[in-house]
Design a protein around this motif. Structure first.
Motif, PDB file in Angstrom:
ATOM      1  N   SER A  57       4.681   6.682   0.789  1.00  0.00           N
ATOM      2  CA  SER A  57       3.437   6.826   1.546  1.00  0.00           C
ATOM      3  C   SER A  57       2.858   8.216   1.355  1.00  0.00           C
ATOM      4  O   SER A  57       3.549   9.165   0.999  1.00  0.00           O
ATOM      5  CB  SER A  57       3.700   6.575   3.033  1.00  0.00           C
ATOM      6  N   SER A  58       1.560   8.325   1.605  1.00  0.00           N
ATOM      7  CA  SER A  58       0.909   9.625   1.472  1.00  0.00           C
ATOM      8  C   SER A  58      -0.258   9.729   2.445  1.00  0.00           C
ATOM      9  O   SER A  58      -0.827   8.727   2.865  1.00  0.00           O
ATOM     10  CB  SER A  58       0.413   9.839   0.034  1.00  0.00           C
ATOM     11  N   ALA A  90       5.480  -4.562  -0.844  1.00  0.00           N
ATOM     12  CA  ALA A  90       6.346  -3.680  -1.619  1.00  0.00           C
ATOM     13  C   ALA A  90       5.621  -2.454  -2.127  1.00  0.00           C
ATOM     14  O   ALA A  90       6.274  -1.506  -2.561  1.00  0.00           O
ATOM     15  CB  ALA A  90       6.947  -4.441  -2.798  1.00  0.00           C
ATOM     16  N   GLU A  91       4.304  -2.449  -2.100  1.00  0.00           N
ATOM     17  CA  GLU A  91       3.523  -1.329  -2.598  1.00  0.00           C
ATOM     18  C   GLU A  91       2.761  -0.688  -1.441  1.00  0.00           C
ATOM     19  O   GLU A  91       2.489  -1.347  -0.433  1.00  0.00           O
ATOM     20  CB  GLU A  91       2.533  -1.810  -3.658  1.00  0.00           C
ATOM     21  N   PRO A  92       2.418   0.587  -1.575  1.00  0.00           N
ATOM     22  CA  PRO A  92       1.611   1.226  -0.528  1.00  0.00           C
ATOM     23  C   PRO A  92       0.305   0.473  -0.286  1.00  0.00           C
ATOM     24  O   PRO A  92      -0.301  -0.049  -1.218  1.00  0.00           O
ATOM     25  CB  PRO A  92       1.348   2.623  -1.095  1.00  0.00           C
ATOM     26  N   LEU A  97       0.128   3.633   2.614  1.00  0.00           N
ATOM     27  CA  LEU A  97       1.293   3.466   3.467  1.00  0.00           C
ATOM     28  C   LEU A  97       2.203   2.362   2.944  1.00  0.00           C
ATOM     29  O   LEU A  97       1.777   1.221   2.774  1.00  0.00           O
ATOM     30  CB  LEU A  97       0.833   3.140   4.885  1.00  0.00           C
ATOM     31  N   ASP A  98       3.442   2.729   2.698  1.00  0.00           N
ATOM     32  CA  ASP A  98       4.465   1.798   2.229  1.00  0.00           C
ATOM     33  C   ASP A  98       5.519   1.696   3.312  1.00  0.00           C
ATOM     34  O   ASP A  98       6.279   2.637   3.557  1.00  0.00           O
ATOM     35  CB  ASP A  98       5.074   2.315   0.922  1.00  0.00           C
ATOM     36  N   PRO A 148      -7.941  -6.561   5.639  1.00  0.00           N
ATOM     37  CA  PRO A 148      -7.161  -7.801   5.602  1.00  0.00           C
ATOM     38  C   PRO A 148      -6.735  -8.183   4.197  1.00  0.00           C
ATOM     39  O   PRO A 148      -5.667  -8.756   3.997  1.00  0.00           O
ATOM     40  CB  PRO A 148      -8.140  -8.827   6.180  1.00  0.00           C
ATOM     41  N   THR A 149      -7.535  -7.829   3.188  1.00  0.00           N
ATOM     42  CA  THR A 149      -7.195  -8.194   1.812  1.00  0.00           C
ATOM     43  C   THR A 149      -6.134  -7.290   1.218  1.00  0.00           C
ATOM     44  O   THR A 149      -5.569  -7.614   0.172  1.00  0.00           O
ATOM     45  CB  THR A 149      -8.458  -8.131   0.925  1.00  0.00           C
ATOM     46  N   ALA A 150      -5.844  -6.147   1.876  1.00  0.00           N
ATOM     47  CA  ALA A 150      -4.897  -5.183   1.321  1.00  0.00           C
ATOM     48  C   ALA A 150      -3.473  -5.526   1.698  1.00  0.00           C
ATOM     49  O   ALA A 150      -2.535  -4.965   1.153  1.00  0.00           O
ATOM     50  CB  ALA A 150      -5.246  -3.775   1.807  1.00  0.00           C
TER      51      ALA A 150
END
Length: 197
Positions: free
Chosen positions: A68-69, A21-23, A60-61, A194-196
């Protein structure tokens, strides 16, 4: 340009977590990225220079692409390569005839929008700052491949092409004898940790 395909490519969407749900922060793979500018030299040949010292932040969302930016900076001093032994030419590009790097050593691109109909190709717009001036640019972007790294992180590769008139940034030295129009070529790979995800 980065958010265009992450927002629109169905294959990329399937590979991401639907709960996201978050970038998510993505990193450029600088060993597999190239940024090149090419121009016509008096009608005799095509010449080019590559920018070698650049990096960016990508958030990136996939569920809400508007969140996103993309923000990329280019260190121009000692960050250009023309092939062979062209130190004199690179020094001229750094002079006030062109980039004026003594006063403006950094070029800066910030994405401002995108359009796509098929999720594979589209148009990215952004603001490019060089030589102390900011003007809009437009890039045609194509998704090359979506997949995963060996660590299981999401990975995308894309190519972007476009053109600009260097005189808009007060770099019109010898134009049109040497073409004002500059062709831009970008090819890069980006991946999320991978943790993001």
């Amino acid at each position: 340009m980065f958010r265009l395909f992450l927002a629109a490519a169905p294959a990329a969407l399937l590979m991401m977590s639907s709960a996201q749900a978050e970038p998510v922060d993505y990193a450029m793979d600088l060993t597999h990225s190239v940024v090149r500018a090419t121009w016509d030299h008096q009608g005799y040949s095509q010449q080019s220079v590559e920018f070698t010292d650049f990096n960016g932040t990508l958030a990136l969302d996939l569920e809400t692409p508007a969140n996103s930016s993309v923000d990329i900076t280019f260190n121009l001093i000692d960050g250009m390569f023309a092939g062979g032994h062209h130190e004199r030419f690179i020094a001229h590009l750094n002079s006030d005839d062109y980039f004026g790097t003594a006063a403006a050593p950094i070029a800066h691109f910030v994405g401002t929008g995108f359009e796509t109909e098929d999720g594979i190709t589209g148009v990215m717009t952004g603001d490019l700052t060089m030589n102390g001036q900011t003007h809009p640019v437009m890039l045609d972007v194509e998704l090359n491949k979506s997949g995963e790294t060996r660590d299981g992180a999401s990975k995308l590769g894309f190519t972007a092409t476009g053109s600009l008139d260097r005189s808009e940034w007060d770099m019109g030295f010898l134009a049109p004898f040497i073409s004002d129009r500059i062709e831009i070529f970008v090819s890069t790979e980006v991946s999320a940790s991978p943790t993001a995800e």
